[in-house]
Design an enzyme around this catalytic site. Sequence first.
Site, PDB file in Angstrom:
ATOM      1  N   GLU A 157       5.443  -5.631   7.763  1.00  0.00           N
ATOM      2  CA  GLU A 157       4.883  -4.512   8.521  1.00  0.00           C
ATOM      3  C   GLU A 157       5.602  -4.192   9.822  1.00  0.00           C
ATOM      4  O   GLU A 157       5.658  -3.020  10.234  1.00  0.00           O
ATOM      5  CB  GLU A 157       3.395  -4.787   8.797  1.00  0.00           C
ATOM      6  CG  GLU A 157       2.495  -4.593   7.594  1.00  0.00           C
ATOM      7  CD  GLU A 157       2.496  -5.765   6.621  1.00  0.00           C
ATOM      8  OE1 GLU A 157       1.800  -5.688   5.599  1.00  0.00           O
ATOM      9  OE2 GLU A 157       3.205  -6.762   6.874  1.00  0.00           O
TER      10      GLU A 157
ATOM     11  N   GLY B 129       0.803  -1.209   0.000  1.00  0.00           N
ATOM     12  CA  GLY B 129       0.000   0.000   0.000  1.00  0.00           C
ATOM     13  C   GLY B 129       0.839   1.263   0.000  1.00  0.00           C
ATOM     14  O   GLY B 129       2.075   1.213   0.056  1.00  0.00           O
TER      15      GLY B 129
ATOM     16  N   ASP C 216      -1.772  -6.943   7.831  1.00  0.00           N
ATOM     17  CA  ASP C 216      -3.215  -6.739   7.678  1.00  0.00           C
ATOM     18  C   ASP C 216      -3.671  -7.470   6.417  1.00  0.00           C
ATOM     19  O   ASP C 216      -3.146  -8.525   6.106  1.00  0.00           O
ATOM     20  CB  ASP C 216      -3.545  -5.243   7.672  1.00  0.00           C
ATOM     21  CG  ASP C 216      -2.939  -4.499   6.491  1.00  0.00           C
ATOM     22  OD1 ASP C 216      -1.941  -4.972   5.919  1.00  0.00           O
ATOM     23  OD2 ASP C 216      -3.462  -3.420   6.134  1.00  0.00           O
TER      24      ASP C 216
ATOM     25  N   GLY D 120      -0.175  -5.337   0.956  1.00  0.00           N
ATOM     26  CA  GLY D 120      -1.412  -5.275   0.199  1.00  0.00           C
ATOM     27  C   GLY D 120      -1.412  -6.141  -1.041  1.00  0.00           C
ATOM     28  O   GLY D 120      -2.478  -6.546  -1.519  1.00  0.00           O
TER      29      GLY D 120
END
Length: 342
Positions: free
Chosen positions: A144, A73, A152, A121
């Site tokens: 992350e 992302g 996520d 992502g």
Amino acid sequence: MNTAPPDTSAPTVLVERRGRLGVVTLNRPRAINALDLAMVRIAQAALDGWAADDSVSTVLVTGAGDRGLCAGGDLQGMYRSARDGTDESVEFWREEYRLDHAIATYPKPVVALMDGIVLGGGVGVSAHASHRVVTERTSVGMPETRIGFVPDVGGPWLLSRAPGELGTHLALTASNADGSDTIALGMADVLVPSERLPELETALETEAPDDVLARLSVAPPASALLARRAWVDEAYAGDDVLAIVARLRNSDVDEARAAADEIEARSPTAVTMTLAALRRAASLPDLRAALDQDLAVSTHLLGVPDMAEGIRAQVIDKDRSPRWDPATLADVDPSPWAHLLT
């Protein structure tokens, strides 16, 4: 994850029909096809339109260029949200996770080409697909904890269902997996040599994915990650990060001791939350519940100093010297977020 500026001379997502195949191509090759909100919305609209279109039998998700499917992302947007206290990133995550869930529950086969770099992502738009293809160039990761964030896009859901504690190892160390490792983790299905990808795409225009992949896939090499499972399962058992690091540190396996170094270099808060997120995701009933957990955790992290600091160190100033707060795993207080993960 990537922060290169978009190429404004071309659409950031290409949507096209090729025979009975609907193709979504992430089209920011200079940024390794890193996702932004506009891209998510274009991809979602394409899926929505094809869902009830009888002339489309299969959907293909791929990335432009030869570097990878998607580097994650937009970290610049996350940094702005964390620094300025805006909900720009919350809007992005909400719609990104909706797209991930749409891919997972799509009424038609979705083939994801996980060629090259697939981070953050990028995992969300590929590892939830019905047919997940890796190549000899694949490098999958959930990095992350390097930036004070927690995996996520359904990452905890996927990693918590990997054999033994292999997913825990990947998440806490922010390591990458090659194609064979990704299959071993349960995050991909088959390996197709990259030189066969053009043939694969052409065949999908007229043939069912199962038939195409049976013909073009090859047996993957042995997974180096799977070969580590004995010491990984022993070291990463339980819910206590400090105990995990101590077992790694005291191991007679060089790779285990190196893993302890990796974990202690990451954000202590992010590492502690990541372990808790994985453990809770393992007991959740479905991906929708896991994505709801991801949204709650991601939103909370906007107000935690480590996310802005981690992005600053890795992306903005690029000094690679984050000043984590708190600085050690022993000093992490879970009380502000424990309710999100219980």
